[in-house]
Write an enzyme that holds these catalytic residues in place. Structure first.
Site, PDB file in Angstrom:
ATOM      1  N   TYR A  88      30.733  92.915  39.536  1.00 15.14           N
ATOM      2  CA  TYR A  88      30.886  93.556  38.222  1.00 15.14           C
ATOM      3  C   TYR A  88      29.565  94.135  37.699  1.00 15.14           C
ATOM      4  O   TYR A  88      29.566  95.129  36.983  1.00 15.14           O
ATOM      5  CB  TYR A  88      31.411  92.549  37.195  1.00 15.14           C
ATOM      6  CG  TYR A  88      32.882  92.244  37.342  1.00 15.14           C
ATOM      7  CD1 TYR A  88      33.835  93.037  36.700  1.00 15.14           C
ATOM      8  CD2 TYR A  88      33.327  91.184  38.123  1.00 15.14           C
ATOM      9  CE1 TYR A  88      35.185  92.772  36.835  1.00 15.14           C
ATOM     10  CE2 TYR A  88      34.680  90.912  38.263  1.00 15.14           C
ATOM     11  CZ  TYR A  88      35.610  91.705  37.615  1.00 15.14           C
ATOM     12  OH  TYR A  88      36.945  91.453  37.750  1.00 15.14           O
ATOM     13  N   ARG A 148      23.276  92.566  29.777  1.00 13.96           N
ATOM     14  CA  ARG A 148      23.986  92.218  28.536  1.00 13.96           C
ATOM     15  C   ARG A 148      25.271  93.009  28.355  1.00 13.96           C
ATOM     16  O   ARG A 148      25.822  93.051  27.257  1.00 13.96           O
ATOM     17  CB  ARG A 148      23.084  92.512  27.342  1.00 13.96           C
ATOM     18  CG  ARG A 148      21.840  91.701  27.336  1.00 13.96           C
ATOM     19  CD  ARG A 148      20.808  92.412  26.507  1.00 13.96           C
ATOM     20  NE  ARG A 148      20.094  91.497  25.638  1.00 13.96           N
ATOM     21  CZ  ARG A 148      19.123  91.878  24.818  1.00 13.96           C
ATOM     22  NH1 ARG A 148      18.767  93.136  24.759  1.00 13.96           N
ATOM     23  NH2 ARG A 148      18.532  90.996  24.054  1.00 13.96           N
ATOM     24  N   LYS A 180      18.455  85.512  27.200  1.00 13.12           N
ATOM     25  CA  LYS A 180      19.826  85.798  27.667  1.00 13.12           C
ATOM     26  C   LYS A 180      20.751  84.608  27.384  1.00 13.12           C
ATOM     27  O   LYS A 180      21.881  84.763  26.911  1.00 13.12           O
ATOM     28  CB  LYS A 180      19.789  86.111  29.166  1.00 13.12           C
ATOM     29  CG  LYS A 180      21.142  86.132  29.856  1.00 13.12           C
ATOM     30  CD  LYS A 180      21.988  87.318  29.410  1.00 13.12           C
ATOM     31  CE  LYS A 180      23.446  87.113  29.762  1.00 13.12           C
ATOM     32  NZ  LYS A 180      24.316  88.168  29.273  1.00 13.12           N
ATOM     33  N   GLY A 218      36.768  82.059  27.226  1.00 14.00           N
ATOM     34  CA  GLY A 218      36.852  82.219  28.685  1.00 14.00           C
ATOM     35  C   GLY A 218      35.883  83.262  29.192  1.00 14.00           C
ATOM     36  O   GLY A 218      34.898  83.595  28.531  1.00 14.00           O
ATOM     37  N   CYS A 275      30.954  84.381  31.673  1.00 13.68           N
ATOM     38  CA  CYS A 275      29.628  84.042  31.133  1.00 13.68           C
ATOM     39  C   CYS A 275      29.618  82.972  30.034  1.00 13.68           C
ATOM     40  O   CYS A 275      28.883  82.000  30.140  1.00 13.68           O
ATOM     41  CB  CYS A 275      28.964  85.314  30.619  1.00 13.68           C
ATOM     42  SG  CYS A 275      28.626  86.486  31.943  1.00 13.68           S
TER      43      CYS A 275
HETATM   44  N1  LIG Z   1      30.267  90.045  34.594  1.00 16.73           N
HETATM   45  C1  LIG Z   1      29.629  90.186  33.453  1.00 16.73           C
HETATM   46  O1  LIG Z   1      30.178  90.692  32.484  1.00 16.73           O
HETATM   47  C2  LIG Z   1      28.180  89.754  33.296  1.00 16.73           C
HETATM   48  C3  LIG Z   1      27.484  90.120  32.138  1.00 16.73           C
HETATM   49  C4  LIG Z   1      26.153  89.738  32.019  1.00 16.73           C
HETATM   50  C5  LIG Z   1      25.553  88.989  33.028  1.00 16.73           C
HETATM   51  N2  LIG Z   1      26.269  88.641  34.133  1.00 16.73           N
HETATM   52  C6  LIG Z   1      25.594  87.854  35.182  1.00 16.73           C
HETATM   53  O2  LIG Z   1      25.385  88.696  36.310  1.00 16.73           O
HETATM   54  C7  LIG Z   1      25.494  87.949  37.532  1.00 16.73           C
HETATM   55  C8  LIG Z   1      26.530  88.587  38.437  1.00 16.73           C
HETATM   56  O3  LIG Z   1      27.799  88.531  37.803  1.00 16.73           O
HETATM   57  P1  LIG Z   1      29.043  89.360  38.350  1.00 16.73           P
HETATM   58  O4  LIG Z   1      30.101  89.253  37.312  1.00 16.73           O
HETATM   59  O5  LIG Z   1      28.589  90.709  38.804  1.00 16.73           O
HETATM   60  O6  LIG Z   1      29.442  88.479  39.634  1.00 16.73           O
HETATM   61  P2  LIG Z   1      30.440  88.919  40.830  1.00 16.73           P
HETATM   62  O7  LIG Z   1      30.959  87.665  41.383  1.00 16.73           O
HETATM   63  O8  LIG Z   1      31.375  89.978  40.335  1.00 16.73           O
HETATM   64  O9  LIG Z   1      29.464  89.640  41.874  1.00 16.73           O
HETATM   65  C9  LIG Z   1      28.544  88.984  42.679  1.00 16.73           C
HETATM   66  C10 LIG Z   1      28.590  89.614  44.067  1.00 16.73           C
HETATM   67  O10 LIG Z   1      27.508  89.112  44.853  1.00 16.73           O
HETATM   68  C11 LIG Z   1      27.969  88.915  46.183  1.00 16.73           C
HETATM   69  N3  LIG Z   1      27.065  87.961  46.839  1.00 16.73           N
HETATM   70  C12 LIG Z   1      26.995  86.616  46.672  1.00 16.73           C
HETATM   71  N4  LIG Z   1      25.998  86.090  47.400  1.00 16.73           N
HETATM   72  C13 LIG Z   1      25.403  87.122  48.046  1.00 16.73           C
HETATM   73  C14 LIG Z   1      24.307  87.228  48.931  1.00 16.73           C
HETATM   74  N5  LIG Z   1      23.582  86.163  49.284  1.00 16.73           N
HETATM   75  N6  LIG Z   1      23.983  88.446  49.406  1.00 16.73           N
HETATM   76  C15 LIG Z   1      24.688  89.542  49.050  1.00 16.73           C
HETATM   77  N7  LIG Z   1      25.748  89.518  48.208  1.00 16.73           N
HETATM   78  C16 LIG Z   1      26.092  88.320  47.693  1.00 16.73           C
HETATM   79  C17 LIG Z   1      29.384  88.426  45.997  1.00 16.73           C
HETATM   80  O11 LIG Z   1      30.151  88.575  47.172  1.00 16.73           O
HETATM   81  C18 LIG Z   1      29.866  89.289  44.837  1.00 16.73           C
HETATM   82  O12 LIG Z   1      30.460  90.493  45.272  1.00 16.73           O
HETATM   83  C19 LIG Z   1      25.848  86.518  37.105  1.00 16.73           C
HETATM   84  O13 LIG Z   1      24.681  85.751  37.037  1.00 16.73           O
HETATM   85  C20 LIG Z   1      26.421  86.696  35.713  1.00 16.73           C
HETATM   86  O14 LIG Z   1      26.276  85.543  34.920  1.00 16.73           O
HETATM   87  C21 LIG Z   1      27.557  89.022  34.293  1.00 16.73           C
END
Ligand SMILES: NC(=O)c1ccc[n+]([C@@H]2O[C@H](COP(=O)([O-])OP(=O)(O)OC[C@H]3O[C@@H](n4cnc5c(N)ncnc54)[C@H](O)[C@@H]3O)[C@@H](O)[C@H]2O)c1
Length: 428
Positions: A19, A162, A214, A265, A268
């Protein structure tokens, strides 16, 4: 490196294309950089390289197509393809373990991959949300693997994300950003890089401050929602409508009470308060208690349901319950940590049947009529727009018993002929 950023010749690798990582990779590619996305899920890599997004997000199809067709974005699961890049941006997940401690295994594995691929002078950015002091620890891990010196031979930054799903591409450009460097030069370099598409304000600090900032943001929201939820409990005790009381309290110029509901939910909010307190020595009662209050809200919805069943003398084990909404927030398909799922788990053993309907989530009932046919109670667990204008008079004709439990303050006026209970709606 600075010249490479200005001329867009710096080579960028984004680690983890979920994401956060995929939209970030697209933004840098469309800003003119050559971007290699490294992702361990092969099916995600194939999809992206064929110009197709694996996540639902407004504008993503066109922006991804542009990035891939221009040749500036390519995905791979071969670590050889990210060797010797100028910049590595780590966007892997940082979930909780069963016991609510942080699971940093994805991050550590990504950092090790980067350490093996990077060169002297590389900039490493951690965008993932992490417990305080993690960036410094990861810099040490890189030092151990490479023999290079952090801050001298390579740069490292925590740059928290964010954005809100559903608004990611707007917020990536217009949100303000924080760059927490392990050295001031690291923060400076990352700020220059992100300025290639960020139009919001930018701030520089050290990596531990930015990690805490954060986590404070999401903890602030979680604790305030818990307070609103506790007000909802109190409203039930006093037989008043918490929403009316909150609206009136919020007319005070310095009061801004949040919205109570069936729970908190998403990826985060339920985890970030745990990441904030985990490395600390003391027991931070308020933050942990707020988590417990919010996690307990599906059980309040269960209490309201069982109270309603009692008023019609229907034993729970004979009741058919229709849950409306499985996603954690309105008009989204995201069911991660959804309180609707927690509610289903809390009641499924005690009632005859639980059915679910969510217009955005696959694997649920096909229509609202289907799910309500012969049901004894409708429990609204998500504030999807569709649920705000339902014709309850007509839908009530399909139901065996007319009970509505509103967990999201979706039904303004309880319809005639129904037993209605809502979280925070003590007067009914
Ligand atoms: N989703 C949100 O709205 C949001 C908002 C702010 C911050 N965050 C933070 O951003 C980070 C990522 O969140 P996300 O929602 O994108 O997670 P996600 O699960 O959608 O994406 C993570 C991706 O990383 C890949 N991955 C895992 N280990 C790996 C590795 N060693 N090498 C290469 N690829 C690897 C996974 O297969 C997955 O596709 C988290 O720490 C989250 O807390 C997310």
């Amino acid at each position: 490196m600075e010249g490479g950023i200005e001329k867009r010749t710096a080579e960028i690798a984004v680690i983890g294309l979920g994401y956060i990582g995929l939209p970030t990779a697209i933004m840098f590619a469309n800003a003119g950089f050559n971007v290699t996305g490294y992702e361990i899920r092969k099916e995600v890599v194939d999809k992206i390289n064929s110009g197709e997004a694996h996540i639902v997000e407004p504008e993503i199809d066109e922006l991804l197509k542009n990035a891939v067709e221009s040749g500036r974005l390519r995905a791979t699961s071969d670590p050889e393809d990210i060797r010797g890049k100028d910049v590595y941006i780590i966007c892997v997940q940082t979930p909780l373990n069963e016991d609510k401690t942080p699971n940093l295994s994805y991050l550590e594995s990504a950092v090790k991959t980067v350490a093996k691929a990077m060169k002297r002078g590389s900039l490493i950015v951690i965008e993932s949300t992490v417990p305080p002091l993690t960036t410094v620890k990861m810099a040490k891990l890189i030092e151990e693997i490479t023999g290079l010196k952090a801050g001298e031979d390579f740069y490292m930054v925590h740059a928290p994300e964010r954005v809100m799903p559903g608004r990611i591409f707007k917020e990536l450009v217009y949100n303000s950003r924080i760059f927490g460097g392990i050295t001031p030069e690291s923060a400076e370099l990352a700020e220059k890089l992100y300025r290639s598409f960020v139009k919001g304000q930018t701030f520089k600090t050290n990596s531990t401050v930015s990690e805490v900032v954060k986590l404070m943001e999401n903890t602030f929201r979680d604790v305030n929602i818990a307070l609103a939820n506790e007000f909802a409990y109190l409203a039930h005790q006093y037989g008043i409508d918490a929403f009316e009381a909150i609206e009136l309290a919020n007319t005070h110029p310095r009061v801004k009470i949040h919205v109570p509901g069936i729970g908190v939910g998403g990826h985060c909010l339920p985890k970030d308060p745990h990441l904030l307190v985990w490395p600390a020595r003391d027991d931070f009662g308020l933050i942990r208690l707020a988590r417990e209050v919010n996690d307990g809200m599906p059980l309040l919805a269960k209490d309201l349901l069982f109270e309603a069943l009692k008023t019609v003398n229907l034993p729970p084990e004979k009741a058919v319950v229709a849950v409306l909404g499985l996603a954690y927030k309105g008009d989204s398909d995201d069911t991660r940590n959804s309180p609707a799922k927690a509610f289903v788990e809390a009641v499924e053993e005690d009632v005859a049947e639980v059915r679910t309907y969510d217009p955005f989530v696959e694997g649920t009932h096909g229509s609202i009529e289907d799910v309500l046919e012969g049901a004894d109670a409708a429990v609204i667990a998500t504030d999807h727009s569709e649920f705000k204008s339902l014709n309850w008079e007509e839908l009530g004709k399909l139901m065996r018993t007319r009970i509505i439990i509103d967990g999201r303050h979706v039904v303004e006026m309880p319809p005639e002929g129904f037993i209605f209970k809502g979280i925070g709606r003590g007067e009914y």
